[in-house]
Motif scaffolding. Structure first.
Motif, mmCIF file in Angstrom:
data_model
loop_
_atom_site.group_PDB
_atom_site.id
_atom_site.type_symbol
_atom_site.label_atom_id
_atom_site.label_comp_id
_atom_site.label_asym_id
_atom_site.label_seq_id
_atom_site.Cartn_x
_atom_site.Cartn_y
_atom_site.Cartn_z
ATOM 1 N N GLY A 90 0.817 -1.211 0.000
ATOM 2 C CA GLY A 90 0.000 0.000 0.000
ATOM 3 C C GLY A 90 0.852 1.262 0.000
ATOM 4 O O GLY A 90 0.555 2.238 -0.709
ATOM 5 N N VAL A 91 1.941 1.275 0.769
ATOM 6 C CA VAL A 91 2.832 2.441 0.805
ATOM 7 C C VAL A 91 3.500 2.638 -0.562
ATOM 8 O O VAL A 91 3.582 3.758 -1.077
ATOM 9 N N ILE A 92 3.957 1.551 -1.172
ATOM 10 C CA ILE A 92 4.598 1.633 -2.500
ATOM 11 C C ILE A 92 3.604 2.145 -3.528
ATOM 12 O O ILE A 92 3.920 3.005 -4.351
ATOM 13 N N LEU A 93 2.383 1.657 -3.497
ATOM 14 C CA LEU A 93 1.352 2.085 -4.429
ATOM 15 C C LEU A 93 1.017 3.563 -4.243
ATOM 16 O O LEU A 93 0.887 4.309 -5.221
ATOM 17 N N ALA A 94 0.932 4.029 -3.002
ATOM 18 C CA ALA A 94 0.620 5.436 -2.738
ATOM 19 C C ALA A 94 1.747 6.342 -3.241
ATOM 20 O O ALA A 94 1.485 7.390 -3.846
ATOM 21 N N GLN A 95 3.010 5.962 -3.035
ATOM 22 C CA GLN A 95 4.129 6.781 -3.500
ATOM 23 C C GLN A 95 4.188 6.812 -5.030
ATOM 24 O O GLN A 95 4.455 7.857 -5.626
ATOM 25 N N THR A 96 3.949 5.674 -5.667
ATOM 26 C CA THR A 96 3.998 5.626 -7.129
ATOM 27 C C THR A 96 2.901 6.481 -7.728
ATOM 28 O O THR A 96 3.134 7.255 -8.666
ATOM 29 N N LEU A 97 1.682 6.378 -7.225
ATOM 30 C CA LEU A 97 0.580 7.187 -7.750
ATOM 31 C C LEU A 97 0.808 8.670 -7.483
ATOM 32 O O LEU A 97 0.488 9.516 -8.322
ATOM 33 N N GLY A 98 1.378 9.013 -6.348
ATOM 34 C CA GLY A 98 1.692 10.414 -6.051
ATOM 35 C C GLY A 98 2.729 10.977 -7.012
ATOM 36 O O GLY A 98 2.606 12.114 -7.488
ATOM 37 N N ALA A 99 3.753 10.176 -7.324
ATOM 38 C CA ALA A 99 4.777 10.629 -8.265
ATOM 39 C C ALA A 99 4.198 10.785 -9.662
ATOM 40 O O ALA A 99 4.528 11.736 -10.386
ATOM 41 N N LEU A 100 3.326 9.862 -10.075
ATOM 42 C CA LEU A 100 2.703 9.974 -11.394
ATOM 43 C C LEU A 100 1.788 11.192 -11.481
ATOM 44 O O LEU A 100 1.693 11.840 -12.523
ATOM 45 N N GLN A 101 1.125 11.530 -10.387
ATOM 46 C CA GLN A 101 0.253 12.696 -10.382
ATOM 47 C C GLN A 101 1.067 13.984 -10.502
ATOM 48 O O GLN A 101 0.677 14.898 -11.215
ATOM 49 N N VAL A 102 2.221 14.045 -9.841
ATOM 50 C CA VAL A 102 3.064 15.235 -9.908
ATOM 51 C C VAL A 102 3.589 15.443 -11.321
ATOM 52 O O VAL A 102 3.673 16.567 -11.807
ATOM 53 N N THR A 103 3.952 14.369 -12.016
ATOM 54 C CA THR A 103 4.499 14.503 -13.370
ATOM 55 C C THR A 103 3.432 14.745 -14.417
ATOM 56 O O THR A 103 3.740 15.144 -15.530
ATOM 57 N N GLY A 104 2.178 14.516 -14.087
ATOM 58 C CA GLY A 104 1.107 14.711 -15.055
ATOM 59 C C GLY A 104 0.920 13.522 -15.972
ATOM 60 O O GLY A 104 0.333 13.652 -17.043
ATOM 61 N N ALA A 105 1.409 12.360 -15.606
ATOM 62 C CA ALA A 105 1.261 11.163 -16.434
ATOM 63 C C ALA A 105 -0.207 10.731 -16.469
ATOM 64 O O ALA A 105 -0.987 11.031 -15.576
ATOM 65 N N PHE A 106 -0.545 10.031 -17.499
ATOM 66 C CA PHE A 106 -1.887 9.479 -17.698
ATOM 67 C C PHE A 106 -2.959 10.554 -17.751
ATOM 68 O O PHE A 106 -4.104 10.331 -17.390
ATOM 69 N N GLY A 107 -2.586 11.775 -18.163
ATOM 70 C CA GLY A 107 -3.576 12.833 -18.323
ATOM 71 C C GLY A 107 -3.945 13.522 -17.034
ATOM 72 O O GLY A 107 -4.830 14.364 -17.020
ATOM 73 N N TRP A 108 -3.307 13.162 -15.954
ATOM 74 C CA TRP A 108 -3.579 13.861 -14.707
ATOM 75 C C TRP A 108 -2.767 15.137 -14.742
ATOM 76 O O TRP A 108 -1.542 15.131 -14.745
ATOM 77 N N HIS A 109 -3.421 16.267 -14.803
ATOM 78 C CA HIS A 109 -2.719 17.540 -14.902
ATOM 79 C C HIS A 109 -2.515 18.113 -13.514
ATOM 80 O O HIS A 109 -3.468 18.508 -12.849
ATOM 81 N N ALA A 110 -1.279 18.145 -13.132
ATOM 82 C CA ALA A 110 -0.943 18.713 -11.836
ATOM 83 C C ALA A 110 -0.673 20.199 -12.021
ATOM 84 O O ALA A 110 -0.307 20.662 -13.094
ATOM 85 N N SER A 111 -0.856 20.934 -10.979
ATOM 86 C CA SER A 111 -0.555 22.365 -11.043
ATOM 87 C C SER A 111 0.962 22.520 -10.927
ATOM 88 O O SER A 111 1.565 22.127 -9.945
#
Length: 163
Positions: free
Chosen positions: A19-40
């Motif tokens: 769960g910790v690994i999954l949370a860190q990976t998804l957080g990093a992907l959100q920061v980079t804007g991968a998969f269409g997630w546009h971060a500020s």
């Protein structure tokens, strides 16, 4: 079935680590804007001293084209447009450069005479028959050292004190 609490600890720790690994990976992907997630994306602040440089870098040059650039992986020169080349002014002919000569610094006169010769920003201690750089020492007398470089023979004379 084994209902001991110790048997449940290992699987629970594994699920928690997953769960910790999954949370860190998804957080990093959100920061980079991968998969269409546009971060500020925070705007980088530029120091006032560098504002003019930053504006110059941002400017677009309409005359710049990739056609004028050379292929960095290709051998040879880039194709040059003959209409765009400028003629260079011919270089003025300079006087021929006279090669520097070795300078005799000192002579040590005893049973085995030696001399100190300055050449190419280095002091060389030489003996008769010895070699240094591209010179062969032919002879050493009390007042002079004779050197040979190829077919050329150089005689270095000792300077008197005060000269």
């Amino acid at each position: 079935m084994n209902r001991d609490a110790g048997a449940w600890v290992s699987p629970l720790v594994a699920v928690l680590v997953l769960g910790v690994i999954l949370a860190q990976t998804l957080g990093a992907l959100q920061v980079t804007g991968a998969f269409g997630w546009h971060a500020s994306v925070p705007r980088a602040s530029v120091a006032p001293a560098f504002l003019s440089l930053d504006r110059a870098i941002d400017r677009h040059d309409p005359s710049f084209t990739l056609a004028k650039l050379r292929d960095p992986f290709g051998y040879g020169h880039a194709a040059i447009d003959p209409t765009a080349t400028a003629r260079r002014a011919p270089r003025p002919k300079s006087a021929p450069v006279v090669p520097a000569l070795p300078v005799l610094t000192a002579i040590v006169w005893d049973n085995d005479p030696r001399a100190l010769v300055r050449w190419n920003q280095r002091e060389w201690t030489v003996r008769e028959g010895g070699l240094f750089d591209e010179f062969q020492v032919v002879s050493i007398t009390r007042d002079q050292v004779t050197l040979r470089r190829g077919e050329e023979t150089l005689v270095l004379n000792r300077r008197n004190p005060g000269e």
